[in-house]
Design a protein around this motif. Sequence first.
Motif, PDB file in Angstrom:
ATOM      1  N   ALA A 148      -0.417 -51.534  37.527  1.00 29.49           N
ATOM      2  CA  ALA A 148       0.544 -50.461  37.805  1.00 29.49           C
ATOM      3  C   ALA A 148       0.765 -49.682  36.516  1.00 29.49           C
ATOM      4  O   ALA A 148       1.661 -49.994  35.739  1.00 29.49           O
ATOM      5  CB  ALA A 148       1.854 -51.057  38.313  1.00 29.49           C
ATOM      6  N   ALA A 149      -0.068 -48.678  36.307  1.00 28.71           N
ATOM      7  CA  ALA A 149       0.013 -47.901  35.073  1.00 28.71           C
ATOM      8  C   ALA A 149       1.199 -46.941  35.137  1.00 28.71           C
ATOM      9  O   ALA A 149       1.424 -46.292  36.155  1.00 28.71           O
ATOM     10  CB  ALA A 149      -1.286 -47.121  34.863  1.00 28.71           C
ATOM     11  N   THR A 150       1.928 -46.858  34.033  1.00 29.92           N
ATOM     12  CA  THR A 150       3.076 -45.941  33.990  1.00 29.92           C
ATOM     13  C   THR A 150       2.741 -44.673  33.210  1.00 29.92           C
ATOM     14  O   THR A 150       3.242 -43.597  33.532  1.00 29.92           O
ATOM     15  CB  THR A 150       4.297 -46.614  33.350  1.00 29.92           C
ATOM     16  OG1 THR A 150       3.924 -47.128  32.067  1.00 29.92           O
ATOM     17  CG2 THR A 150       4.804 -47.752  34.216  1.00 29.92           C
ATOM     18  N   THR A 151       1.931 -44.814  32.171  1.00 34.13           N
ATOM     19  CA  THR A 151       1.453 -43.643  31.430  1.00 34.13           C
ATOM     20  C   THR A 151      -0.030 -43.832  31.125  1.00 34.13           C
ATOM     21  O   THR A 151      -0.527 -44.958  31.093  1.00 34.13           O
ATOM     22  CB  THR A 151       2.215 -43.437  30.107  1.00 34.13           C
ATOM     23  OG1 THR A 151       1.944 -44.534  29.229  1.00 34.13           O
ATOM     24  CG2 THR A 151       3.712 -43.318  30.332  1.00 34.13           C
TER      25      THR A 151
ATOM     26  N   LEU B 165      -0.082 -38.651  29.399  1.00 31.74           N
ATOM     27  CA  LEU B 165       0.313 -38.256  30.745  1.00 31.74           C
ATOM     28  C   LEU B 165       1.266 -39.249  31.373  1.00 31.74           C
ATOM     29  O   LEU B 165       1.013 -40.457  31.382  1.00 31.74           O
ATOM     30  CB  LEU B 165      -0.925 -38.181  31.654  1.00 31.74           C
ATOM     31  CG  LEU B 165      -1.965 -37.118  31.335  1.00 31.74           C
ATOM     32  CD1 LEU B 165      -3.324 -37.531  31.880  1.00 31.74           C
ATOM     33  CD2 LEU B 165      -1.547 -35.784  31.934  1.00 31.74           C
ATOM     34  N   VAL B 166       2.351 -38.757  31.895  1.00 28.71           N
ATOM     35  CA  VAL B 166       3.078 -39.440  32.950  1.00 28.71           C
ATOM     36  C   VAL B 166       2.446 -38.881  34.228  1.00 28.71           C
ATOM     37  O   VAL B 166       1.624 -37.966  34.150  1.00 28.71           O
ATOM     38  CB  VAL B 166       4.579 -39.163  32.868  1.00 28.71           C
ATOM     39  CG1 VAL B 166       5.157 -39.781  31.607  1.00 28.71           C
ATOM     40  CG2 VAL B 166       4.863 -37.659  32.914  1.00 28.71           C
TER      41      VAL B 166
ATOM     42  N   ALA C  78      -5.493 -35.278  34.833  1.00 27.65           N
ATOM     43  CA  ALA C  78      -4.532 -35.597  35.880  1.00 27.65           C
ATOM     44  C   ALA C  78      -4.338 -37.099  35.944  1.00 27.65           C
ATOM     45  O   ALA C  78      -5.254 -37.871  35.655  1.00 27.65           O
ATOM     46  CB  ALA C  78      -5.033 -35.079  37.221  1.00 27.65           C
ATOM     47  N   PHE C  79      -3.130 -37.506  36.307  1.00 30.75           N
ATOM     48  CA  PHE C  79      -2.822 -38.922  36.476  1.00 30.75           C
ATOM     49  C   PHE C  79      -2.034 -39.074  37.770  1.00 30.75           C
ATOM     50  O   PHE C  79      -0.961 -38.479  37.930  1.00 30.75           O
ATOM     51  CB  PHE C  79      -2.015 -39.432  35.282  1.00 30.75           C
ATOM     52  CG  PHE C  79      -1.415 -40.809  35.450  1.00 30.75           C
ATOM     53  CD1 PHE C  79      -0.187 -41.110  34.875  1.00 30.75           C
ATOM     54  CD2 PHE C  79      -2.079 -41.809  36.162  1.00 30.75           C
ATOM     55  CE1 PHE C  79       0.382 -42.369  35.017  1.00 30.75           C
ATOM     56  CE2 PHE C  79      -1.513 -43.071  36.310  1.00 30.75           C
ATOM     57  CZ  PHE C  79      -0.276 -43.344  35.732  1.00 30.75           C
TER      58      PHE C  79
ATOM     59  N   TYR D 118     -15.370 -40.897  25.053  1.00 33.39           N
ATOM     60  CA  TYR D 118     -14.053 -40.648  25.628  1.00 33.39           C
ATOM     61  C   TYR D 118     -13.490 -41.963  26.171  1.00 33.39           C
ATOM     62  O   TYR D 118     -14.166 -42.687  26.888  1.00 33.39           O
ATOM     63  CB  TYR D 118     -14.138 -39.626  26.755  1.00 33.39           C
ATOM     64  CG  TYR D 118     -14.434 -38.234  26.256  1.00 33.39           C
ATOM     65  CD1 TYR D 118     -15.727 -37.864  25.900  1.00 33.39           C
ATOM     66  CD2 TYR D 118     -13.420 -37.289  26.122  1.00 33.39           C
ATOM     67  CE1 TYR D 118     -15.999 -36.595  25.417  1.00 33.39           C
ATOM     68  CE2 TYR D 118     -13.680 -36.009  25.646  1.00 33.39           C
ATOM     69  CZ  TYR D 118     -14.973 -35.679  25.291  1.00 33.39           C
ATOM     70  OH  TYR D 118     -15.238 -34.413  24.811  1.00 33.39           O
ATOM     71  N   PHE D 119     -12.267 -42.237  25.799  1.00 35.55           N
ATOM     72  CA  PHE D 119     -11.576 -43.421  26.301  1.00 35.55           C
ATOM     73  C   PHE D 119     -10.308 -43.008  27.033  1.00 35.55           C
ATOM     74  O   PHE D 119      -9.566 -42.141  26.565  1.00 35.55           O
ATOM     75  CB  PHE D 119     -11.159 -44.347  25.153  1.00 35.55           C
ATOM     76  CG  PHE D 119     -12.285 -45.102  24.512  1.00 35.55           C
ATOM     77  CD1 PHE D 119     -12.844 -44.650  23.312  1.00 35.55           C
ATOM     78  CD2 PHE D 119     -12.785 -46.264  25.081  1.00 35.55           C
ATOM     79  CE1 PHE D 119     -13.876 -45.340  22.712  1.00 35.55           C
ATOM     80  CE2 PHE D 119     -13.815 -46.966  24.484  1.00 35.55           C
ATOM     81  CZ  PHE D 119     -14.362 -46.506  23.295  1.00 35.55           C
ATOM     82  N   CYS D 120     -10.067 -43.667  28.154  1.00 35.12           N
ATOM     83  CA  CYS D 120      -8.749 -43.599  28.757  1.00 35.12           C
ATOM     84  C   CYS D 120      -8.039 -44.919  28.445  1.00 35.12           C
ATOM     85  O   CYS D 120      -8.694 -45.936  28.186  1.00 35.12           O
ATOM     86  CB  CYS D 120      -8.812 -43.388  30.263  1.00 35.12           C
ATOM     87  SG  CYS D 120      -9.499 -44.774  31.176  1.00 35.12           S
ATOM     88  N   ALA D 121      -6.725 -44.879  28.432  1.00 36.32           N
ATOM     89  CA  ALA D 121      -5.940 -46.082  28.166  1.00 36.32           C
ATOM     90  C   ALA D 121      -4.651 -45.997  28.953  1.00 36.32           C
ATOM     91  O   ALA D 121      -4.025 -44.934  29.012  1.00 36.32           O
ATOM     92  CB  ALA D 121      -5.648 -46.210  26.671  1.00 36.32           C
ATOM     93  N   ALA D 122      -4.266 -47.117  29.541  1.00 35.39           N
ATOM     94  CA  ALA D 122      -3.074 -47.153  30.384  1.00 35.39           C
ATOM     95  C   ALA D 122      -2.031 -48.090  29.808  1.00 35.39           C
ATOM     96  O   ALA D 122      -2.354 -49.173  29.313  1.00 35.39           O
ATOM     97  CB  ALA D 122      -3.454 -47.622  31.791  1.00 35.39           C
TER      98      ALA D 122
END
Lengths: 110, 109
Positions: free
Chosen positions: A28-31, A49-50, A62-63, A85-89
């Motif tokens: 459950a990612a919040t940001t 991003l929120v 977008a998130f 490129y990395f995404c992180a939650a």
Amino acid sequence: GDKVKQSPSALSLQEGTNSALRCNFSIAATTVQWFLQNPRGSLMNLFYLVPGTKENGRLKSAFDSKESYSTLHIRDAQLEDSGTYFCAAEASSGSWQLIFGSGTQLTVMP
Amino acid sequence: AQTIHQWPVAEIKAVGSPLSLGCTIKGKSSPNLYWYWQATGGTLQQLFYSITVGQVESVVQLNLSASRPKDDQFILSTEKLLLSHSGFYLCAWSTREVFFGKGTRLTVV
């Protein structure tokens, strides 16, 4: 399994074309944050991003927390967009843990 | 503006030798501080975090330890390096968004 699944793992683009990267979350990612890592290892912050969308120049992100995914769109790719490129939650508010995806290695060709 | 400085830039160390890596944040009072590790070609793995001076929480066990002796300083260390400690170590700070230092490349031989 992977808590943050990033795709594709590698991508080659012709200069001037568009593409999208994606991260799916089993937590459950919040940001969400997106980074670009250069060959020397430095991480550049792209987006924080929120739930919602943000745009910066040729990049748009977008998130969607309900559907548990985030996207990064690159428009009119340039040579200097090459890198990883990395995404992180963030797993939950105040958890102090940022969980990274495995990265997308992007090569933009002339 | 906030700045984050990591030292050294790179290290080559022998197996079994001690290690100390440092990180200083200027321009931000009482930030959350983090250590991350990245294997060559791999993703970033969070090792430690600290939300206040003197308090450090471990996220993964890698025979490393961390300390926060001052509000703006974060230290990563071990008394005995292993080959598996090789990689890229990144210090980071946040209040909400996380910002990274330029990293230390460690080669254990």
